[in-house]
Design a protein around this motif. Structure first.
Motif, short mmCIF file in Angstrom:
data_model
loop_
_atom_site.label_atom_id
_atom_site.label_comp_id
_atom_site.label_asym_id
_atom_site.label_seq_id
_atom_site.Cartn_x
_atom_site.Cartn_y
_atom_site.Cartn_z
N ARG A 135 0.81 -1.22 0.19
CA ARG A 135 0.01 -0.02 0.02
C ARG A 135 1.05 1.29 0.09
NH1 ARG A 135 -4.75 -1.41 -1.49
NH2 ARG A 135 -5.65 0.78 -0.79
N TYR A 136 0.80 2.28 -0.80
CA TYR A 136 1.42 3.22 -1.13
C TYR A 136 0.83 4.50 -0.41
CZ TYR A 136 4.45 0.24 -4.38
OH TYR A 136 5.12 -0.72 -4.69
N SER A 137 1.75 5.47 0.07
CA SER A 137 1.11 6.63 0.49
C SER A 137 1.28 7.74 -0.30
CB SER A 137 1.70 6.93 2.12
OG SER A 137 3.30 7.33 1.63
N ASP A 138 0.91 8.94 0.03
CA ASP A 138 1.08 10.16 -0.93
C ASP A 138 2.35 10.44 -0.89
OD1 ASP A 138 -1.34 10.61 -1.59
OD2 ASP A 138 -2.05 11.81 0.30
N ALA A 139 3.29 10.35 0.24
CA ALA A 139 4.74 10.43 0.19
C ALA A 139 5.44 9.43 -0.66
CB ALA A 139 5.19 10.11 1.75
N ASP A 140 4.96 8.39 -0.80
CA ASP A 140 5.54 7.28 -1.85
C ASP A 140 5.36 7.64 -3.10
OD1 ASP A 140 6.20 5.75 0.54
OD2 ASP A 140 4.33 4.46 0.35
N LEU A 141 4.25 8.34 -3.59
CA LEU A 141 3.85 8.90 -4.73
C LEU A 141 5.16 9.96 -5.17
CD1 LEU A 141 -0.10 8.63 -5.04
CD2 LEU A 141 1.67 7.06 -5.47
N ASP A 142 5.12 10.81 -4.04
CA ASP A 142 6.07 11.94 -4.38
C ASP A 142 7.45 11.44 -4.60
OD1 ASP A 142 4.20 13.94 -3.91
OD2 ASP A 142 4.76 14.20 -1.93
N ARG A 143 7.93 10.37 -4.03
CA ARG A 143 9.33 9.60 -4.31
C ARG A 143 9.09 9.10 -5.39
NH1 ARG A 143 14.07 7.86 -1.32
NH2 ARG A 143 14.68 6.18 -2.06
N GLN A 189 9.77 11.55 -8.28
CA GLN A 189 11.01 11.95 -8.31
C GLN A 189 12.01 10.88 -9.07
OE1 GLN A 189 12.45 14.96 -6.85
NE2 GLN A 189 10.50 15.35 -6.73
N ILE A 190 11.68 9.77 -8.57
CA ILE A 190 12.60 8.63 -9.17
C ILE A 190 12.16 8.59 -10.81
CG2 ILE A 190 12.52 5.99 -9.73
CD1 ILE A 190 11.83 5.65 -6.78
N LEU A 191 11.08 8.70 -11.46
CA LEU A 191 10.59 8.74 -12.78
C LEU A 191 11.47 10.06 -13.36
CD1 LEU A 191 7.16 7.51 -12.81
CD2 LEU A 191 9.20 6.13 -13.14
N PHE A 192 11.28 11.13 -12.50
CA PHE A 192 12.03 12.29 -13.26
C PHE A 192 13.53 12.08 -13.62
CE2 PHE A 192 8.72 15.52 -11.52
CZ PHE A 192 8.66 16.15 -13.01
N TYR A 193 14.12 11.65 -12.42
CA TYR A 193 15.80 11.21 -12.87
C TYR A 193 16.05 10.22 -13.88
CZ TYR A 193 17.10 14.23 -8.82
OH TYR A 193 17.59 15.40 -8.10
N ARG A 194 15.03 9.23 -13.71
CA ARG A 194 15.10 7.96 -14.76
C ARG A 194 15.01 8.69 -16.15
NH1 ARG A 194 17.79 4.33 -15.03
NH2 ARG A 194 16.44 2.81 -15.77
N GLU A 195 14.05 9.60 -16.45
CA GLU A 195 13.92 10.32 -17.85
C GLU A 195 15.10 11.16 -18.17
OE1 GLU A 195 12.56 12.13 -21.24
OE2 GLU A 195 12.28 10.24 -20.35
N LEU A 196 15.77 11.51 -17.30
CA LEU A 196 17.10 12.46 -17.39
C LEU A 196 18.28 11.53 -17.69
CD1 LEU A 196 16.33 15.12 -14.90
CD2 LEU A 196 16.45 15.58 -17.37
N GLY A 197 17.84 10.17 -17.57
CA GLY A 197 19.09 9.17 -17.91
C GLY A 197 20.00 8.64 -16.76
N PHE A 198 19.62 8.97 -15.29
CA PHE A 198 20.20 8.57 -14.25
C PHE A 198 20.20 6.99 -13.88
CE2 PHE A 198 20.37 13.06 -13.60
CZ PHE A 198 21.29 13.31 -12.88
N PRO A 199 21.21 6.26 -13.48
CA PRO A 199 21.00 4.91 -13.42
C PRO A 199 20.29 4.78 -12.06
CG PRO A 199 23.15 5.35 -14.01
CD PRO A 199 22.44 6.79 -13.74
N LEU A 200 19.75 3.77 -11.76
CA LEU A 200 18.86 3.55 -10.47
C LEU A 200 19.82 3.76 -9.41
CD1 LEU A 200 16.71 0.40 -11.62
CD2 LEU A 200 15.99 2.69 -11.25
#
Length: 253
Positions: A40-48, A51-62
């Motif tokens: 179960r994901y919280s609103d804070a999890d959605l915020d994170r 952020q992950i998807l933004f950085y992934r789109e910018l080419g950052f490795p996991l």
């Protein structure tokens, strides 16, 4: 009780498998579990996740994304400022690339750019991890991915035009070779196969003969690449694969 993994996958445009993977590696662990043990994901999890998807789109490795987000000294507002700067630079780069693509479309020819960053579409209908997993499975953690990103990030619009001109010239000569019935193991075909390998090494990443063999197999087994090469001339994908293998053999045997 928060959002289910299926709901979050729908919100973010990623697969449930991707969310499970993020959980498994500790990048995005859901804050809660249901009585039945479901994520179960919280609103804070959605915020994170955003952020992950933004950085992934910018080419950052996991692993770099995790380091950035888990930095105890990082200010959340600093993340947003950094992403705004990176996205602004990305927009400018994409605008330049769009102009180059428009030029290519006028000639009714498109080259396949093997730069992995070009394979991701954030907030669209494609999972950002789809091709990352495929690349990792194929190349087994080689430096090719990172090297290709580093080089492509430095290219100007004129660089992309020169690259495309090389692709167009090579394509015309190889299609003519196939049309003339030249054998794949012949000198003319293997010379063009070597030129193909050197083009990759010059523009994207060092491509030794064994890696070039793997690429040749992929041009036939992957329907996307096969369609691209066969569009130049029917049967060209298999002909090129065989020429690549013959060329590798003459240089490594």
């Amino acid at each position: 009780m928060g959002y289910s993994v299926g709901q979050v996958a729908g919100f973010a445009g990623v697969t449930v498998r991707t969310l499970h993977h993020y959980d498994d590696i500790g990048l995005l662990a859901p804050s809660e579990r249901s009585h039945a043990g479901h994520r179960r994901y919280s609103d804070a999890d959605l915020d994170r996740l955003q952020q992950i998807l933004f950085y992934r789109e910018l080419g950052f490795p996991l692993d770099e994304v995790a380091a950035l987000l888990d930095d105890p000294d990082a200010d959340p507002r600093a993340h947003l400022r950094r992403q705004h700067e990176l996205l602004t630079a990305r927009i400018e780069k994409l605008q330049k690339m769009a102009a180059a693509v428009e030029h290519a479309m006028e000639a009714r020819k498109m080259g396949i750019n093997l730069t992995p960053e070009e394979r991701f579409e954030v907030f669209g209908d494609k999972d950002p991890e789809q091709y990352a997993e495929e690349a990792e499975a194929r190349w087994g953690g080689t430096e090719a991915y990172a090297e290709s990103q580093r080089r492509a990030a430095t290219y100007t619009k004129e660089d992309w035009k020169r690259l495309q001109a090389e692709v167009d010239d090579w394509s015309e000569r190889y299609a003519a070779l196939v049309a003339a019935g030249e054998p794949a193991a012949g000198e003319a075909a293997t010379d063009l196969a070597e030129e193909h390998r050197q083009h990759i090494s010059r523009w994207f990443y060092e491509c030794p003969y064994e890696m070039h063999r793997c690429l040749g197999d992929m041009y036939v087994s992957d329907e996307r690449f096969k369609a691209f090469y066969d569009a130049m001339r029917p049967g060209l994908a298999e002909h090129l694969r065989d020429a690549i293998k013959a060329n590798a053999s003459r240089h490594t045997s």
